[in-house]
Design a protein around this motif. Structure first.
Motif, PDB file in Angstrom:
ATOM      1  N   PRO A  19     -36.821  28.782 -26.513  1.00 52.10           N
ATOM      2  CA  PRO A  19     -36.065  27.915 -27.437  1.00 52.10           C
ATOM      3  C   PRO A  19     -34.567  27.876 -27.109  1.00 52.10           C
ATOM      4  CG  PRO A  19     -37.603  29.293 -28.661  1.00 52.10           C
ATOM      5  CD  PRO A  19     -37.602  29.804 -27.258  1.00 52.10           C
ATOM      6  N   THR A  20     -33.997  29.011 -26.724  1.00 53.46           N
ATOM      7  CA  THR A  20     -32.578  29.046 -26.385  1.00 53.46           C
ATOM      8  C   THR A  20     -32.316  28.299 -25.077  1.00 53.46           C
ATOM      9  OG1 THR A  20     -32.383  31.213 -27.442  1.00 53.46           O
ATOM     10  CG2 THR A  20     -30.584  30.538 -26.014  1.00 53.46           C
ATOM     11  N   PHE A  21     -33.198  28.483 -24.109  1.00 51.70           N
ATOM     12  CA  PHE A  21     -33.010  27.826 -22.817  1.00 51.70           C
ATOM     13  C   PHE A  21     -33.049  26.303 -22.968  1.00 51.70           C
ATOM     14  CE2 PHE A  21     -34.739  26.292 -18.689  1.00 51.70           C
ATOM     15  CZ  PHE A  21     -33.632  26.600 -17.920  1.00 51.70           C
ATOM     16  N   GLU A  22     -33.929  25.812 -23.817  1.00 47.71           N
ATOM     17  CA  GLU A  22     -34.005  24.366 -24.037  1.00 47.71           C
ATOM     18  C   GLU A  22     -32.699  23.841 -24.623  1.00 47.71           C
ATOM     19  OE1 GLU A  22     -36.336  22.276 -23.008  1.00 47.71           O
ATOM     20  OE2 GLU A  22     -37.262  24.047 -22.097  1.00 47.71           O
ATOM     21  N   GLU A  23     -32.106  24.611 -25.515  1.00 47.98           N
ATOM     22  CA  GLU A  23     -30.832  24.192 -26.101  1.00 47.98           C
ATOM     23  C   GLU A  23     -29.713  24.212 -25.060  1.00 47.98           C
ATOM     24  OE1 GLU A  23     -27.765  25.542 -29.647  1.00 47.98           O
ATOM     25  OE2 GLU A  23     -29.892  25.985 -29.845  1.00 47.98           O
ATOM     26  N   ILE A  24     -29.709  25.240 -24.226  1.00 46.37           N
ATOM     27  CA  ILE A  24     -28.681  25.341 -23.186  1.00 46.37           C
ATOM     28  C   ILE A  24     -28.825  24.198 -22.173  1.00 46.37           C
ATOM     29  CG2 ILE A  24     -27.927  26.716 -21.195  1.00 46.37           C
ATOM     30  CD1 ILE A  24     -28.365  29.196 -22.834  1.00 46.37           C
ATOM     31  N   LYS A  25     -30.056  23.832 -21.844  1.00 47.73           N
ATOM     32  CA  LYS A  25     -30.256  22.721 -20.905  1.00 47.73           C
ATOM     33  C   LYS A  25     -29.653  21.422 -21.441  1.00 47.73           C
ATOM     34  CE  LYS A  25     -34.678  22.689 -19.965  1.00 47.73           C
ATOM     35  NZ  LYS A  25     -35.946  22.291 -19.306  1.00 47.73           N
ATOM     36  N   LYS A  26     -29.798  21.197 -22.740  1.00 46.96           N
ATOM     37  CA  LYS A  26     -29.227  19.998 -23.353  1.00 46.96           C
ATOM     38  C   LYS A  26     -27.705  20.018 -23.258  1.00 46.96           C
ATOM     39  CE  LYS A  26     -33.018  19.507 -26.685  1.00 46.96           C
ATOM     40  NZ  LYS A  26     -33.400  19.631 -28.121  1.00 46.96           N
ATOM     41  N   LEU A  27     -27.126  21.191 -23.500  1.00 49.72           N
ATOM     42  CA  LEU A  27     -25.672  21.319 -23.426  1.00 49.72           C
ATOM     43  C   LEU A  27     -25.165  21.186 -21.990  1.00 49.72           C
ATOM     44  CD1 LEU A  27     -25.186  24.343 -25.858  1.00 49.72           C
ATOM     45  CD2 LEU A  27     -24.561  21.977 -26.309  1.00 49.72           C
ATOM     46  N   SER A  28     -26.058  21.402 -21.017  1.00 45.47           N
ATOM     47  CA  SER A  28     -25.648  21.390 -19.617  1.00 45.47           C
ATOM     48  C   SER A  28     -25.770  20.016 -18.969  1.00 45.47           C
ATOM     49  CB  SER A  28     -26.496  22.385 -18.817  1.00 45.47           C
ATOM     50  OG  SER A  28     -26.348  23.681 -19.327  1.00 45.47           O
ATOM     51  N   VAL A  29     -26.312  19.057 -19.684  1.00 47.70           N
ATOM     52  CA  VAL A  29     -26.507  17.721 -19.107  1.00 47.70           C
ATOM     53  C   VAL A  29     -25.191  17.155 -18.585  1.00 47.70           C
ATOM     54  CG1 VAL A  29     -27.138  15.334 -19.602  1.00 47.70           C
ATOM     55  CG2 VAL A  29     -28.552  17.208 -20.478  1.00 47.70           C
ATOM     56  N   ASP A  30     -24.154  17.264 -19.388  1.00 46.72           N
ATOM     57  CA  ASP A  30     -22.845  16.730 -18.986  1.00 46.72           C
ATOM     58  C   ASP A  30     -21.949  17.796 -18.357  1.00 46.72           C
ATOM     59  OD1 ASP A  30     -23.461  14.173 -19.995  1.00 46.72           O
ATOM     60  OD2 ASP A  30     -22.938  14.838 -22.027  1.00 46.72           O
ATOM     61  N   ASN A  31     -22.435  19.023 -18.316  1.00 49.95           N
ATOM     62  CA  ASN A  31     -21.622  20.115 -17.763  1.00 49.95           C
ATOM     63  C   ASN A  31     -22.545  21.109 -17.050  1.00 49.95           C
ATOM     64  OD1 ASN A  31     -19.731  22.028 -17.140  1.00 49.95           O
ATOM     65  ND2 ASN A  31     -19.373  22.708 -19.232  1.00 49.95           N
ATOM     66  N   PRO A  32     -23.003  20.756 -15.835  1.00 50.55           N
ATOM     67  CA  PRO A  32     -23.963  21.609 -15.122  1.00 50.55           C
ATOM     68  C   PRO A  32     -23.433  23.017 -14.829  1.00 50.55           C
ATOM     69  CG  PRO A  32     -23.087  19.887 -13.688  1.00 50.55           C
ATOM     70  CD  PRO A  32     -22.652  19.553 -15.085  1.00 50.55           C
TER      71      PRO A  32
END
Length: 233
Positions: A55-68
């Motif tokens: 669940p945390t990784f999925e949230e981090i992936k969303k936050l990383s879309v514009d900031n890899p």
């Protein structure tokens, strides 16, 4: 020096007993160097060490879309975090003897949470934090990531038997070379309350440990493990 952190949980009782199981060579290195070895977190056997639950990784992936670089930082961060693991238990653990001592020539350090806190000496370049590990379901439960230490204070439920408390240092912004880990300064006499000798060791091994400790000018109480004491019938 130990620094308290309101976000990191510890047992409330400073007299809570903790253990470290190790072989003779590592024990002597601790006494001679007066430094505690802390392992690099990505070198642990558990490949999930310092990672996030699903669940945390999925949230981090969303936050990383514009900031890899956000995700890249978390991936590389494990290489700059070092850990010393201790086992919380009022008594000796047969399982810990089996896992962390390769043969009968091992021993266990008994200490307490309070002693760990007092034993950590000032390091000019970084601080140490002490926290109790939480055991969760990595497929369902969430690991907070607003604090950089949280990924290193959660493990999968399969490791619950470890009942682990950790000394942790984060060196990601420090110009310090880390190979498999690094050593930190400790007050050995404060760190160690008592020494237990492996339950299957021979008498000569206990005598050797007693002699070595004495020659190094320490006076710890040293006992043979009572897991192999005589059966009373």
């Amino acid at each position: 020096m130990y620094i308290s952190n309101p976000n990191i949980i510890l047992p409330e009782d400073p007299d809570t007993i903790v253990w470290k199981y190790l072989d003779l060579s590592k024990f002597l290195d601790l006494l001679i160097s007066k430094k505690l070895f802390m392992s690099r977190s990505d070198k642990f056997e558990d490949q999930y060490e310092g990672t996030f639950s699903e669940p945390t990784f999925e949230e981090i992936k969303k936050l990383s879309v514009d900031n890899p670089k956000f995700l890249d930082f978390y991936k590389s961060h494990r290489e700059k975090v070092v850990v010393s693991s201790w086992h919380i238990n009022e008594y000796e653990s047969f399982a810990m003897w089996q896992i962390f001592t390769q043969n009968s020539e091992g021993l266990a350090i008994q200490s307490t949470i309070g002693r760990l806190q007092k034993a950590l000496l000032i390091e000019k370049e970084f601080n140490q934090f002490i926290g109790e590990v939480n055991y969760i379901d990595y497929k369902k439960e969430y690991i907070p990531f607003e604090n950089m230490f949280f990924p290193f204070l959660f493990k999968r439920k399969s490791f619950q038997y470890e009942r682990e408390v950790r000394i942790i240092s984060d060196l990601h912004d420090k110009d310090i070379k880390i190979n498999d880990g690094l050593k930190i300064n400790v007050d050995i006499s404060q760190l160690i309350e008592k020494i237990y000798i492996h339950p299957k060791s021979e008498n000569w091994f206990k005598k050797l440990v007693v002699e070595l400790v004495s020659k190094l000018d320490f006076d710890f109480e040293i006992e043979k493990s009572d897991l192999e004491s005589d059966i009373l019938i």
